[in-house]
Design a protein around this motif. Structure first.
Motif, PDB file in Angstrom:
ATOM      1  N   ILE A  50      33.845 -35.474  39.151  1.00  0.00           N
ATOM      2  CA  ILE A  50      33.898 -34.365  40.110  1.00  0.00           C
ATOM      3  C   ILE A  50      33.056 -33.209  39.592  1.00  0.00           C
ATOM      4  CG2 ILE A  50      35.366 -32.792  41.413  1.00  0.00           C
ATOM      5  CD1 ILE A  50      37.717 -34.599  40.881  1.00  0.00           C
ATOM      6  N   THR A  51      32.208 -32.682  40.457  1.00  0.00           N
ATOM      7  CA  THR A  51      31.426 -31.486  40.143  1.00  0.00           C
ATOM      8  C   THR A  51      31.800 -30.394  41.141  1.00  0.00           C
ATOM      9  OG1 THR A  51      29.569 -32.780  39.283  1.00  0.00           O
ATOM     10  CG2 THR A  51      29.120 -30.507  39.939  1.00  0.00           C
ATOM     11  N   PHE A  52      32.099 -29.207  40.629  1.00  0.00           N
ATOM     12  CA  PHE A  52      32.448 -28.066  41.471  1.00  0.00           C
ATOM     13  C   PHE A  52      31.260 -27.108  41.526  1.00  0.00           C
ATOM     14  CE2 PHE A  52      36.453 -29.788  40.036  1.00  0.00           C
ATOM     15  CZ  PHE A  52      37.270 -29.700  41.163  1.00  0.00           C
ATOM     16  N   LEU A  53      30.875 -26.743  42.733  1.00  0.00           N
ATOM     17  CA  LEU A  53      29.758 -25.839  42.952  1.00  0.00           C
ATOM     18  C   LEU A  53      30.246 -24.636  43.761  1.00  0.00           C
ATOM     19  CD1 LEU A  53      27.060 -28.492  43.977  1.00  0.00           C
ATOM     20  CD2 LEU A  53      27.385 -27.454  41.720  1.00  0.00           C
ATOM     21  N   GLU A  54      29.897 -23.433  43.320  1.00  0.00           N
ATOM     22  CA  GLU A  54      30.403 -22.202  43.935  1.00  0.00           C
ATOM     23  C   GLU A  54      29.325 -21.528  44.783  1.00  0.00           C
ATOM     24  OE1 GLU A  54      31.620 -19.629  40.815  1.00  0.00           O
ATOM     25  OE2 GLU A  54      33.267 -20.906  40.132  1.00  0.00           O
ATOM     26  N   LEU A  55      29.640 -21.279  46.050  1.00  0.00           N
ATOM     27  CA  LEU A  55      28.766 -20.448  46.874  1.00  0.00           C
ATOM     28  C   LEU A  55      28.968 -18.965  46.582  1.00  0.00           C
ATOM     29  CD1 LEU A  55      29.017 -22.402  50.219  1.00  0.00           C
ATOM     30  CD2 LEU A  55      26.877 -21.816  49.075  1.00  0.00           C
ATOM     31  N   ASP A  56      30.173 -18.617  46.142  1.00  0.00           N
ATOM     32  CA  ASP A  56      30.471 -17.245  45.682  1.00  0.00           C
ATOM     33  C   ASP A  56      30.259 -16.208  46.779  1.00  0.00           C
ATOM     34  OD1 ASP A  56      31.379 -15.458  43.818  1.00  0.00           O
ATOM     35  OD2 ASP A  56      29.488 -15.276  42.742  1.00  0.00           O
ATOM     36  N   THR A  57      30.640 -16.544  48.023  1.00  0.00           N
ATOM     37  CA  THR A  57      30.306 -15.663  49.143  1.00  0.00           C
ATOM     38  C   THR A  57      31.214 -14.445  49.273  1.00  0.00           C
ATOM     39  OG1 THR A  57      31.647 -17.005  50.671  1.00  0.00           O
ATOM     40  CG2 THR A  57      29.292 -17.538  50.483  1.00  0.00           C
ATOM     41  N   LYS A  58      32.275 -14.353  48.492  1.00  0.00           N
ATOM     42  CA  LYS A  58      33.069 -13.125  48.503  1.00  0.00           C
ATOM     43  C   LYS A  58      32.389 -12.023  47.697  1.00  0.00           C
ATOM     44  CE  LYS A  58      37.685 -14.699  49.623  1.00  0.00           C
ATOM     45  NZ  LYS A  58      37.555 -14.215  50.995  1.00  0.00           N
ATOM     46  N   ARG A  59      31.713 -12.419  46.623  1.00  0.00           N
ATOM     47  CA  ARG A  59      31.128 -11.419  45.741  1.00  0.00           C
ATOM     48  C   ARG A  59      29.646 -11.194  46.001  1.00  0.00           C
ATOM     49  NH1 ARG A  59      33.509 -13.630  40.029  1.00  0.00           N
ATOM     50  NH2 ARG A  59      32.153 -15.357  40.670  1.00  0.00           N
ATOM     51  N   LEU A  60      28.926 -12.231  46.414  1.00  0.00           N
ATOM     52  CA  LEU A  60      27.489 -12.083  46.657  1.00  0.00           C
ATOM     53  C   LEU A  60      27.226 -11.394  47.992  1.00  0.00           C
ATOM     54  CD1 LEU A  60      25.914 -15.511  45.594  1.00  0.00           C
ATOM     55  CD2 LEU A  60      25.696 -13.306  44.436  1.00  0.00           C
ATOM     56  N   PRO A  61      26.307 -10.446  48.046  1.00  0.00           N
ATOM     57  CA  PRO A  61      25.905  -9.874  49.336  1.00  0.00           C
ATOM     58  C   PRO A  61      25.310 -10.963  50.231  1.00  0.00           C
ATOM     59  CG  PRO A  61      25.048  -8.580  47.492  1.00  0.00           C
ATOM     60  CD  PRO A  61      25.596  -9.845  46.912  1.00  0.00           C
TER      61      PRO A  61
END
Length: 321
Positions: A50-61
């Motif tokens: 399993i590989t987890f990839l983060e879009l991080d859309t809460k913190r990234l503009p």
């Protein structure tokens, strides 16, 4: 077929090791993500890569999202996964079409959007769990917990997620009656408006029930961390604050409620993925709504707001402290 799938959800995976990619809308430090990551790892981690990839859309503009999407697309191309699990609406809207265009099956969860907003929901390679707050069950539960239970303020951010959830259940109405209780529904992304509603709630309501509050900004347009906001509400509210999500319940946060569980959502998604990894075609796995909520309570919050549970409800509840 739906009953068959539900039964199969509890069958242990039998397939040989395969590659799974989990694409998060948010980030691993966010409690919602960390809870479902644990569930997916516990279900699939011993058998599959399993590989987890983060879009991080809460913190990234938002202007930076496209660069993050391109980076994740490159990672997916390198991994060549057998299946992708997408957590929440942003991951689905940003990645689902790309994945199915590359013939990668998709299991989603935490998605509140509709087929108008997410056309890929109708693709034969896509299945998963449509997340919906337990509005009716929550009000029915709180009417058993509270002595004063005639009026509730439902307070949420004005995100696509919350608009979809409210519209799915109430349509365009922002006032409603459930089980004899009157509900007023307020959606806002403004910190001052959100906290002002908390400050004044005791003049009209018996309790506040919060939805997500993760797209809220202050007067200078700075992002307000959800934990900081619910902490301020805890000290400012003169009436108890309940929640539709367990991630907002705990010390100096919400007191409790009948809630959606990130762990349960992740567990169900992992079991759906197991079916597909075992050879079931995604279009044979019906899309479902959140299967079950759970009672969660904060002991310190109960003391803070003088909440007592009946022995029956207490025996069915999880206590976070």
């Amino acid at each position: 077929m739906r009953l068959l799938i539900l039964a199969l959800l509890f069958v242990s995976p039998l397939c040989f090791s395969k590659t799974v990619v989990v694409i998060q809308s948010y980030h691993a430090e966010y409690k919602w993500d960390s809870d479902y990551i644990r569930a997916i790892q516990s279900t699939l981690g011993q058998k599959h890569e399993i590989t987890f990839l983060e879009l991080d859309t809460k913190r990234l503009p938002k202007p930076q999202w496209s660069h993050k999407v391109e980076s994740i697309r490159k990672s997916v191309a390198e991994l060549q996964p057998d299946i992708a699990i997408l957590g929440d609406d942003n991951a689905f809207s940003l990645m689902a079409k790309h994945l199915v265009d590359n013939e990668i099956p998709v299991v989603f969860f935490g998605v509140n959007g509709t087929r108008v907003q997410h056309p890929a929901l109708d693709h034969p390679l896509v299945t998963g769990i449509l997340e919906r707050p337990f509005f009716a069950q929550s009000i029915r539960h709180l009417r058993k917990v509270l002595q004063n239970r005639d009026r509730f303020l439902i307070l949420m951010d004005d995100s696509i997620t919350m608009r979809n959830a409210v519209n799915d259940y109430f349509g365009d109405a922002r006032q409603a009656q459930l089980y004899g209780s009157h509900l007023d529904i307020v959606l806002t992304n403004d910190k001052d408006t959100w906290l002002s509603a908390v400050d004044n709630a005791h003049t009209q309501y018996d309790a506040v029930i919060v939805g997500t509050h993760h797209t809220i900004r202050d007067a200078e347009n700075n992002y307000v961390a959800p934990g900081e906001l619910i902490n301020q509400a805890y000290y400012r509210s003169q009436i108890p604050i309940f929640s539709f999500w367990d991630i907002s319940i705990g010390k100096e946060q919400g007191v409790g409620g009948f809630t959606v569980s990130a762990y349960q959502e992740g567990l169900t998604a992992a079991r759906l993925a197991s079916l597909i990894l075992n050879g079931v075609n995604p279009d044979r796995v019906p899309q479902i709504k959140s299967l079950s909520g759970h009672y969660v309570y904060s002991k310190s919050g109960m003391q803070h707001w003088n909440i007592e549970l009946s022995p029956l409800i207490a025996s069915q509840s999880n206590f976070v402290e």
